[in-house]
Design a protein around this motif. Structure first.
Motif, PDB file in Angstrom:
ATOM      1  N   GLY A 183       0.785  -1.224   0.000  1.00  0.00           N
ATOM      2  CA  GLY A 183       0.000   0.000   0.000  1.00  0.00           C
ATOM      3  C   GLY A 183       0.818   1.275   0.000  1.00  0.00           C
ATOM      4  O   GLY A 183       0.313   2.349   0.340  1.00  0.00           O
ATOM      5  N   VAL A 184       2.079   1.169  -0.382  1.00  0.00           N
ATOM      6  CA  VAL A 184       2.982   2.325  -0.383  1.00  0.00           C
ATOM      7  C   VAL A 184       3.273   2.729  -1.829  1.00  0.00           C
ATOM      8  O   VAL A 184       3.696   1.891  -2.629  1.00  0.00           O
ATOM      9  N   THR A 185       3.055   3.988  -2.158  1.00  0.00           N
ATOM     10  CA  THR A 185       3.414   4.494  -3.476  1.00  0.00           C
ATOM     11  C   THR A 185       4.701   5.299  -3.393  1.00  0.00           C
ATOM     12  O   THR A 185       5.016   5.901  -2.367  1.00  0.00           O
ATOM     13  N   SER A 186       5.445   5.293  -4.483  1.00  0.00           N
ATOM     14  CA  SER A 186       6.685   6.063  -4.576  1.00  0.00           C
ATOM     15  C   SER A 186       6.741   6.701  -5.954  1.00  0.00           C
ATOM     16  O   SER A 186       6.716   5.999  -6.970  1.00  0.00           O
ATOM     17  N   ASN A 187       6.795   8.020  -5.978  1.00  0.00           N
ATOM     18  CA  ASN A 187       6.809   8.757  -7.239  1.00  0.00           C
ATOM     19  C   ASN A 187       7.788   9.914  -7.160  1.00  0.00           C
ATOM     20  O   ASN A 187       8.190  10.336  -6.070  1.00  0.00           O
ATOM     21  N   CYS A 188       8.122  10.431  -8.319  1.00  0.00           N
ATOM     22  CA  CYS A 188       8.919  11.648  -8.405  1.00  0.00           C
ATOM     23  C   CYS A 188       8.066  12.795  -8.941  1.00  0.00           C
ATOM     24  O   CYS A 188       7.126  12.574  -9.713  1.00  0.00           O
ATOM     25  N   VAL A 189       8.398  13.984  -8.532  1.00  0.00           N
ATOM     26  CA  VAL A 189       7.923  15.202  -9.171  1.00  0.00           C
ATOM     27  C   VAL A 189       9.141  15.810  -9.853  1.00  0.00           C
ATOM     28  O   VAL A 189      10.192  15.973  -9.230  1.00  0.00           O
ATOM     29  N   ALA A 190       9.017  16.119 -11.139  1.00  0.00           N
ATOM     30  CA  ALA A 190      10.178  16.548 -11.923  1.00  0.00           C
ATOM     31  C   ALA A 190       9.942  17.928 -12.535  1.00  0.00           C
ATOM     32  O   ALA A 190       9.514  18.043 -13.688  1.00  0.00           O
ATOM     33  N   PRO A 191      10.203  18.989 -11.773  1.00  0.00           N
ATOM     34  CA  PRO A 191      10.012  20.331 -12.323  1.00  0.00           C
ATOM     35  C   PRO A 191      11.226  20.811 -13.103  1.00  0.00           C
ATOM     36  O   PRO A 191      12.348  20.311 -12.935  1.00  0.00           O
ATOM     37  N   ALA A 192      10.973  21.783 -13.963  1.00  0.00           N
ATOM     38  CA  ALA A 192      12.065  22.536 -14.567  1.00  0.00           C
ATOM     39  C   ALA A 192      12.512  23.578 -13.536  1.00  0.00           C
ATOM     40  O   ALA A 192      12.417  23.346 -12.337  1.00  0.00           O
ATOM     41  N   TYR A 193      12.977  24.720 -13.969  1.00  0.00           N
ATOM     42  CA  TYR A 193      13.531  25.693 -13.026  1.00  0.00           C
ATOM     43  C   TYR A 193      12.429  26.346 -12.196  1.00  0.00           C
ATOM     44  O   TYR A 193      11.453  26.876 -12.723  1.00  0.00           O
ATOM     45  N   VAL A 194      12.614  26.289 -10.877  1.00  0.00           N
ATOM     46  CA  VAL A 194      11.644  26.808  -9.923  1.00  0.00           C
ATOM     47  C   VAL A 194      12.188  28.091  -9.316  1.00  0.00           C
ATOM     48  O   VAL A 194      13.407  28.237  -9.127  1.00  0.00           O
ATOM     49  N   ARG A 195      11.291  29.015  -8.988  1.00  0.00           N
ATOM     50  CA  ARG A 195      11.705  30.287  -8.392  1.00  0.00           C
ATOM     51  C   ARG A 195      12.124  30.053  -6.934  1.00  0.00           C
ATOM     52  O   ARG A 195      11.346  30.212  -5.999  1.00  0.00           O
ATOM     53  N   THR A 196      13.368  29.622  -6.748  1.00  0.00           N
ATOM     54  CA  THR A 196      13.905  29.322  -5.425  1.00  0.00           C
ATOM     55  C   THR A 196      15.299  29.923  -5.278  1.00  0.00           C
ATOM     56  O   THR A 196      15.957  30.262  -6.273  1.00  0.00           O
ATOM     57  N   PRO A 197      15.797  30.020  -4.033  1.00  0.00           N
ATOM     58  CA  PRO A 197      17.178  30.484  -3.831  1.00  0.00           C
ATOM     59  C   PRO A 197      18.203  29.620  -4.552  1.00  0.00           C
ATOM     60  O   PRO A 197      19.225  30.136  -5.020  1.00  0.00           O
ATOM     61  N   LEU A 198      17.943  28.300  -4.677  1.00  0.00           N
ATOM     62  CA  LEU A 198      18.891  27.424  -5.368  1.00  0.00           C
ATOM     63  C   LEU A 198      19.085  27.844  -6.815  1.00  0.00           C
ATOM     64  O   LEU A 198      20.208  27.854  -7.339  1.00  0.00           O
ATOM     65  N   VAL A 199      17.999  28.235  -7.482  1.00  0.00           N
ATOM     66  CA  VAL A 199      18.090  28.704  -8.867  1.00  0.00           C
ATOM     67  C   VAL A 199      18.732  30.080  -8.928  1.00  0.00           C
ATOM     68  O   VAL A 199      19.604  30.347  -9.769  1.00  0.00           O
ATOM     69  N   GLU A 200      18.333  30.962  -8.041  1.00  0.00           N
ATOM     70  CA  GLU A 200      18.894  32.319  -8.034  1.00  0.00           C
ATOM     71  C   GLU A 200      20.403  32.297  -7.828  1.00  0.00           C
ATOM     72  O   GLU A 200      21.140  33.092  -8.419  1.00  0.00           O
ATOM     73  N   GLN A 201      20.867  31.363  -6.995  1.00  0.00           N
ATOM     74  CA  GLN A 201      22.301  31.275  -6.716  1.00  0.00           C
ATOM     75  C   GLN A 201      23.097  30.745  -7.906  1.00  0.00           C
ATOM     76  O   GLN A 201      24.324  30.872  -7.944  1.00  0.00           O
ATOM     77  N   GLN A 202      22.411  30.158  -8.884  1.00  0.00           N
ATOM     78  CA  GLN A 202      23.109  29.617 -10.060  1.00  0.00           C
ATOM     79  C   GLN A 202      23.513  30.693 -11.060  1.00  0.00           C
ATOM     80  O   GLN A 202      24.354  30.448 -11.916  1.00  0.00           O
TER      81      GLN A 202
END
Length: 266
Positions: A183-202
């Motif tokens: 009864g356990v599901t495992s999935n990924c969410v795969a976004p492109a570039y998100v408005r986050t500090p990680l992207v801004e720092q790139q």
């Protein structure tokens, strides 16, 4: 170029996590913060995991008044034993924490490569390992791994990040096969570039790697492969995570919910 914002009025998935415990890594900011607030809003008791104690405290303050709660849990995910222990007893696990460095392979520091894989592949494995006994015991669990379009495609100068996200995709599929009878599901969410500090720092690193001014990075590097010319908002990713935890997604496992603005349609 300033990327446009998402259209206002994001509709939310009907989700009731009352009585459930969720763990979200990288919860102090960006996607993790949005996921923690979304799941707490659905009634979950959220264990918010991050190295940033100040950011976690601000998150807990922001969550006051929601149907659920946010409990700060300061943890460095390179401490793998502690990560596994932290996941015990969780019903929902969101593996989100990540880091990025943009360098050509021949200039990429081996110690950073090792750290990226530790935080983004080994730590999710240990967190899942810690969470599964409880999930299996109750016959229900939701594991959502925040991957990336870079779990499906590669980009130059991101060897560690691309390797880690591809590894996370494979781990997620393996867990889906093992977890299905329980009864356990495992999935990924795969976004492109998100408005986050990680992207801004790139932006600075990308400008240097590609030999262009920083102000051109967004339009000429980050958004060049996307048909939808904007960054994704963290709340949009959190809504995809919420969907994967909802009853209507109970048959969805071992796959990636791609939020790439048409990137992989090329």
């Amino acid at each position: 170029m300033t990327a446009p914002l998402a259209p206002p009025g994001l509709h939310t998935t009907s989700l009731d996590l009352g009585g459930r415990t969720a763990l979200v890594t990288g919860a102090a900011g960006g996607i993790g913060r949005a996921c923690a607030l979304r799941l707490a809003g659905a009634g979950a008791k959220v264990r918010a995991v991050d190295r940033d104690a100040e950011g976690l405290a601000a998150l807990a303050d922001r969550a006051r008044g929601l149907a659920g709660t946010v409990e700060p849990h300061v943890l460095d995910l390179t401490d793998l034993d502690a990560a596994e222990l932290a996941a015990a007893g969780t019903d929902v696990l969101v593996n989100n924490a990540g880091l990025q460095l943009v360098r050509p392979v021949e200039e990429f520091p081996p110690d950073v490569f090792h750290t990226v894989l530790t935080v983004m592949v080994e730590a999710p494995f240990r967190l899942i390992r810690g969470a599964l006994p409880h999930m299996y015991g109750q016959g229900w669990g939701r594991i959502v791994n925040v991957s990336s379009v870079h779990g499906l495609r590669a980009s130059a100068f991101k060897s560690a990040y691309v390797t880690a996200k591809h590894g996370l995709e494979g781990l997620s599929k393996t867990v889906a096969l093992e977890g299905a009878p329980h009864g356990v599901t495992s999935n990924c969410v795969a976004p492109a570039y998100v408005r986050t500090p990680l992207v801004e720092q790139q932006l600075t690193d990308q400008a240097r790697a590609h030999g262009i001014p920083e102000e051109r990075v967004l339009s000429e590097v980050l958004l060049t492969d996307s048909a939808v010319k904007r960054l994704i908002e963290p709340e949009e990713v959190a809504e995809a995570v919420a969907y994967l935890c909802a009853p209507q997604a109970s048959f969805m496992t071992g796959t990636s919910l791609v939020l790439d603005g048409g990137w992989t349609a090329h």
